[in-house]
Write an enzyme that holds these catalytic residues in place. Structure first.
Site, PDB file in Angstrom:
ATOM      1  N   GLU A 115       2.823   3.471   5.176  1.00 39.14           N
ATOM      2  CA  GLU A 115       1.998   2.880   4.128  1.00 39.14           C
ATOM      3  C   GLU A 115       1.222   1.689   4.698  1.00 39.14           C
ATOM      4  O   GLU A 115       1.789   0.811   5.340  1.00 39.14           O
ATOM      5  CB  GLU A 115       2.870   2.387   2.967  1.00 39.14           C
ATOM      6  CG  GLU A 115       3.508   3.496   2.142  1.00 39.14           C
ATOM      7  CD  GLU A 115       2.602   4.025   1.034  1.00 39.14           C
ATOM      8  OE1 GLU A 115       1.437   3.575   0.967  1.00 39.14           O
ATOM      9  OE2 GLU A 115       3.069   4.877   0.252  1.00 39.14           O
ATOM     10  N   HIS A 175      -2.234  11.388   3.082  1.00 41.85           N
ATOM     11  CA  HIS A 175      -1.553  11.871   1.878  1.00 41.85           C
ATOM     12  C   HIS A 175      -2.438  12.871   1.128  1.00 41.85           C
ATOM     13  O   HIS A 175      -1.957  13.854   0.563  1.00 41.85           O
ATOM     14  CB  HIS A 175      -1.208  10.681   0.979  1.00 41.85           C
ATOM     15  CG  HIS A 175      -0.134  10.968  -0.016  1.00 41.85           C
ATOM     16  ND1 HIS A 175       0.274  10.058  -0.959  1.00 41.85           N
ATOM     17  CD2 HIS A 175       0.638  12.073  -0.220  1.00 41.85           C
ATOM     18  CE1 HIS A 175       1.224  10.581  -1.700  1.00 41.85           C
ATOM     19  NE2 HIS A 175       1.474  11.805  -1.278  1.00 41.85           N
TER      20      HIS A 175
END
Length: 321
Positions: A115, A175
């Site tokens: 992330e 993602h």
């Protein structure tokens, strides 16, 4: 009583000593890493909120293996950026959700999630809806990724590839690539080409794109060939030959990754040329089959000759006496 205590102590000691030696550890040559995919995300939130969501129990628990802050975030509280490891690489982080890549579903089992703090945000219209989805129209703002943050990412990717050398360039993805129907991160500002030039991820060769672009301008490929090529590259798409919602979602993800300056969700010639340049580079064994255009039923049925019209197949008339 003393004798019984001594016997029990001796037995426990012997059991402890034998327990240290009953397992013989050897290393088999027949193994590899469970990790074959790296998925890159952006958080949309600041560091403090992201750290909380990724580490604390919530009604919708999520996590990632790594969290990388961005500079200028007042919630970070440190002058020097550092990579924060939240989950051991040998354990399963809950970062990808319902996902697919390279023919496999549920890729949390075989991936590492990273992330990046990047405070992307969107404004939803209160009056207008998207005619295709029925959801409110949105306008989104995507900040650039900081050079220092990206330097930490590339260093981390280098270390990950040393530990997991089976990760292929095409398996360093976003993602949005693995969940194209519901995710857009890390977004159009993420520098995929820059990473690939440094050796992390896949990218196409310009000259190869030009060659396919020229070819497809004159002979466009059927949509089903494009769908099959997207599936070959890794995307979760069912080749239907129809311009359906799943195809448009996957095309958006592909364009966010490889043509972020123009995301149309359409299988135009440029997008197709980029896709086949990637197939030629990374999956050359599949190229010929993907370029093969199936003859349609209508094309395969020849029109019958007009009355009195001779064809090469007309048999010779037998002589009569």
């Amino acid at each position: 009583m003393l004798r019984r205590t001594l016997l029990f102590t001796s037995f426990a000691l012997a059991l402890a000593i034998s327990g240290c030696t009953t397992t013989q550890r050897s290393v088999s040559a027949n193994q590899n890493s469970r990790v074959s995919i790296v998925v890159i995300h952006h958080t949309t939130s600041n560091f403090e909120d992201s750290y909380y969501v990724l580490t604390e129990p919530t009604s919708r628990p999520v996590s990632s293996h790594y969290l990388i802050p961005e500079p200028g975030d007042p919630t970070y509280g440190k002058s020097r950026l550092k990579v924060h490891q939240l989950v051991d690489e040998n354990r399963r982080a809950w970062h990808a959700g319902v996902s697919h890549w390279g023919g496999k579903d549920g890729i949390n089992d075989q991936s590492i999630g990273i992330e990046l703090v990047n405070q992307t945000w969107c404004h939803a219209s209160k009056e207008n809806t998207d005619p295709e989805t029925g959801y409110p129209e949105r306008i989104c703002f995507y900040p650039d990724f900081d050079d220092g943050q990206l330097a930490l990412l590339t260093d981390l990717l280098g270390e990950i590839l040393e530990r997991h050398p089976d990760i292929k360039p095409t398996h360093i993805v976003g993602h949005s690539d693995v969940a194209p129907d519901r995710k857009i991160d890390p977004g159009p500002r993420f520098p995929w080409e820059r990473l690939a030039r440094l050796g992390y991820g896949a990218w196409f060769d310009d000259e190869t794109v030009i060659r396919y672009w020229e070819r497809f301008l004159g002979e466009p490929l059927p949509l089903i060939n494009i769908q099959e090529a997207l599936a070959t590259y890794g995307y979760g798409i069912e080749p239907t030959g129809e311009d359906d919602e799943q195809t448009r979602d996957v095309l958006r993800a592909f364009q966010l990754h490889f043509r972020p300056y123009r995301v149309t969700r359409e299988a135009d010639v440029e997008t197709t040329a980029i896709l086949f340049a990637l197939i030629e580079k990374y999956y050359p064994e599949r190229l010929d089959a993907l370029l093969l255009v199936e003859e349609t039923l209508e094309e395969s049925i020849e029109e019958p000759p007009m009355p009195g019209e001779e064809t090469d197949a007309t048999p010779e008339t037998e002589a009569t006496s």
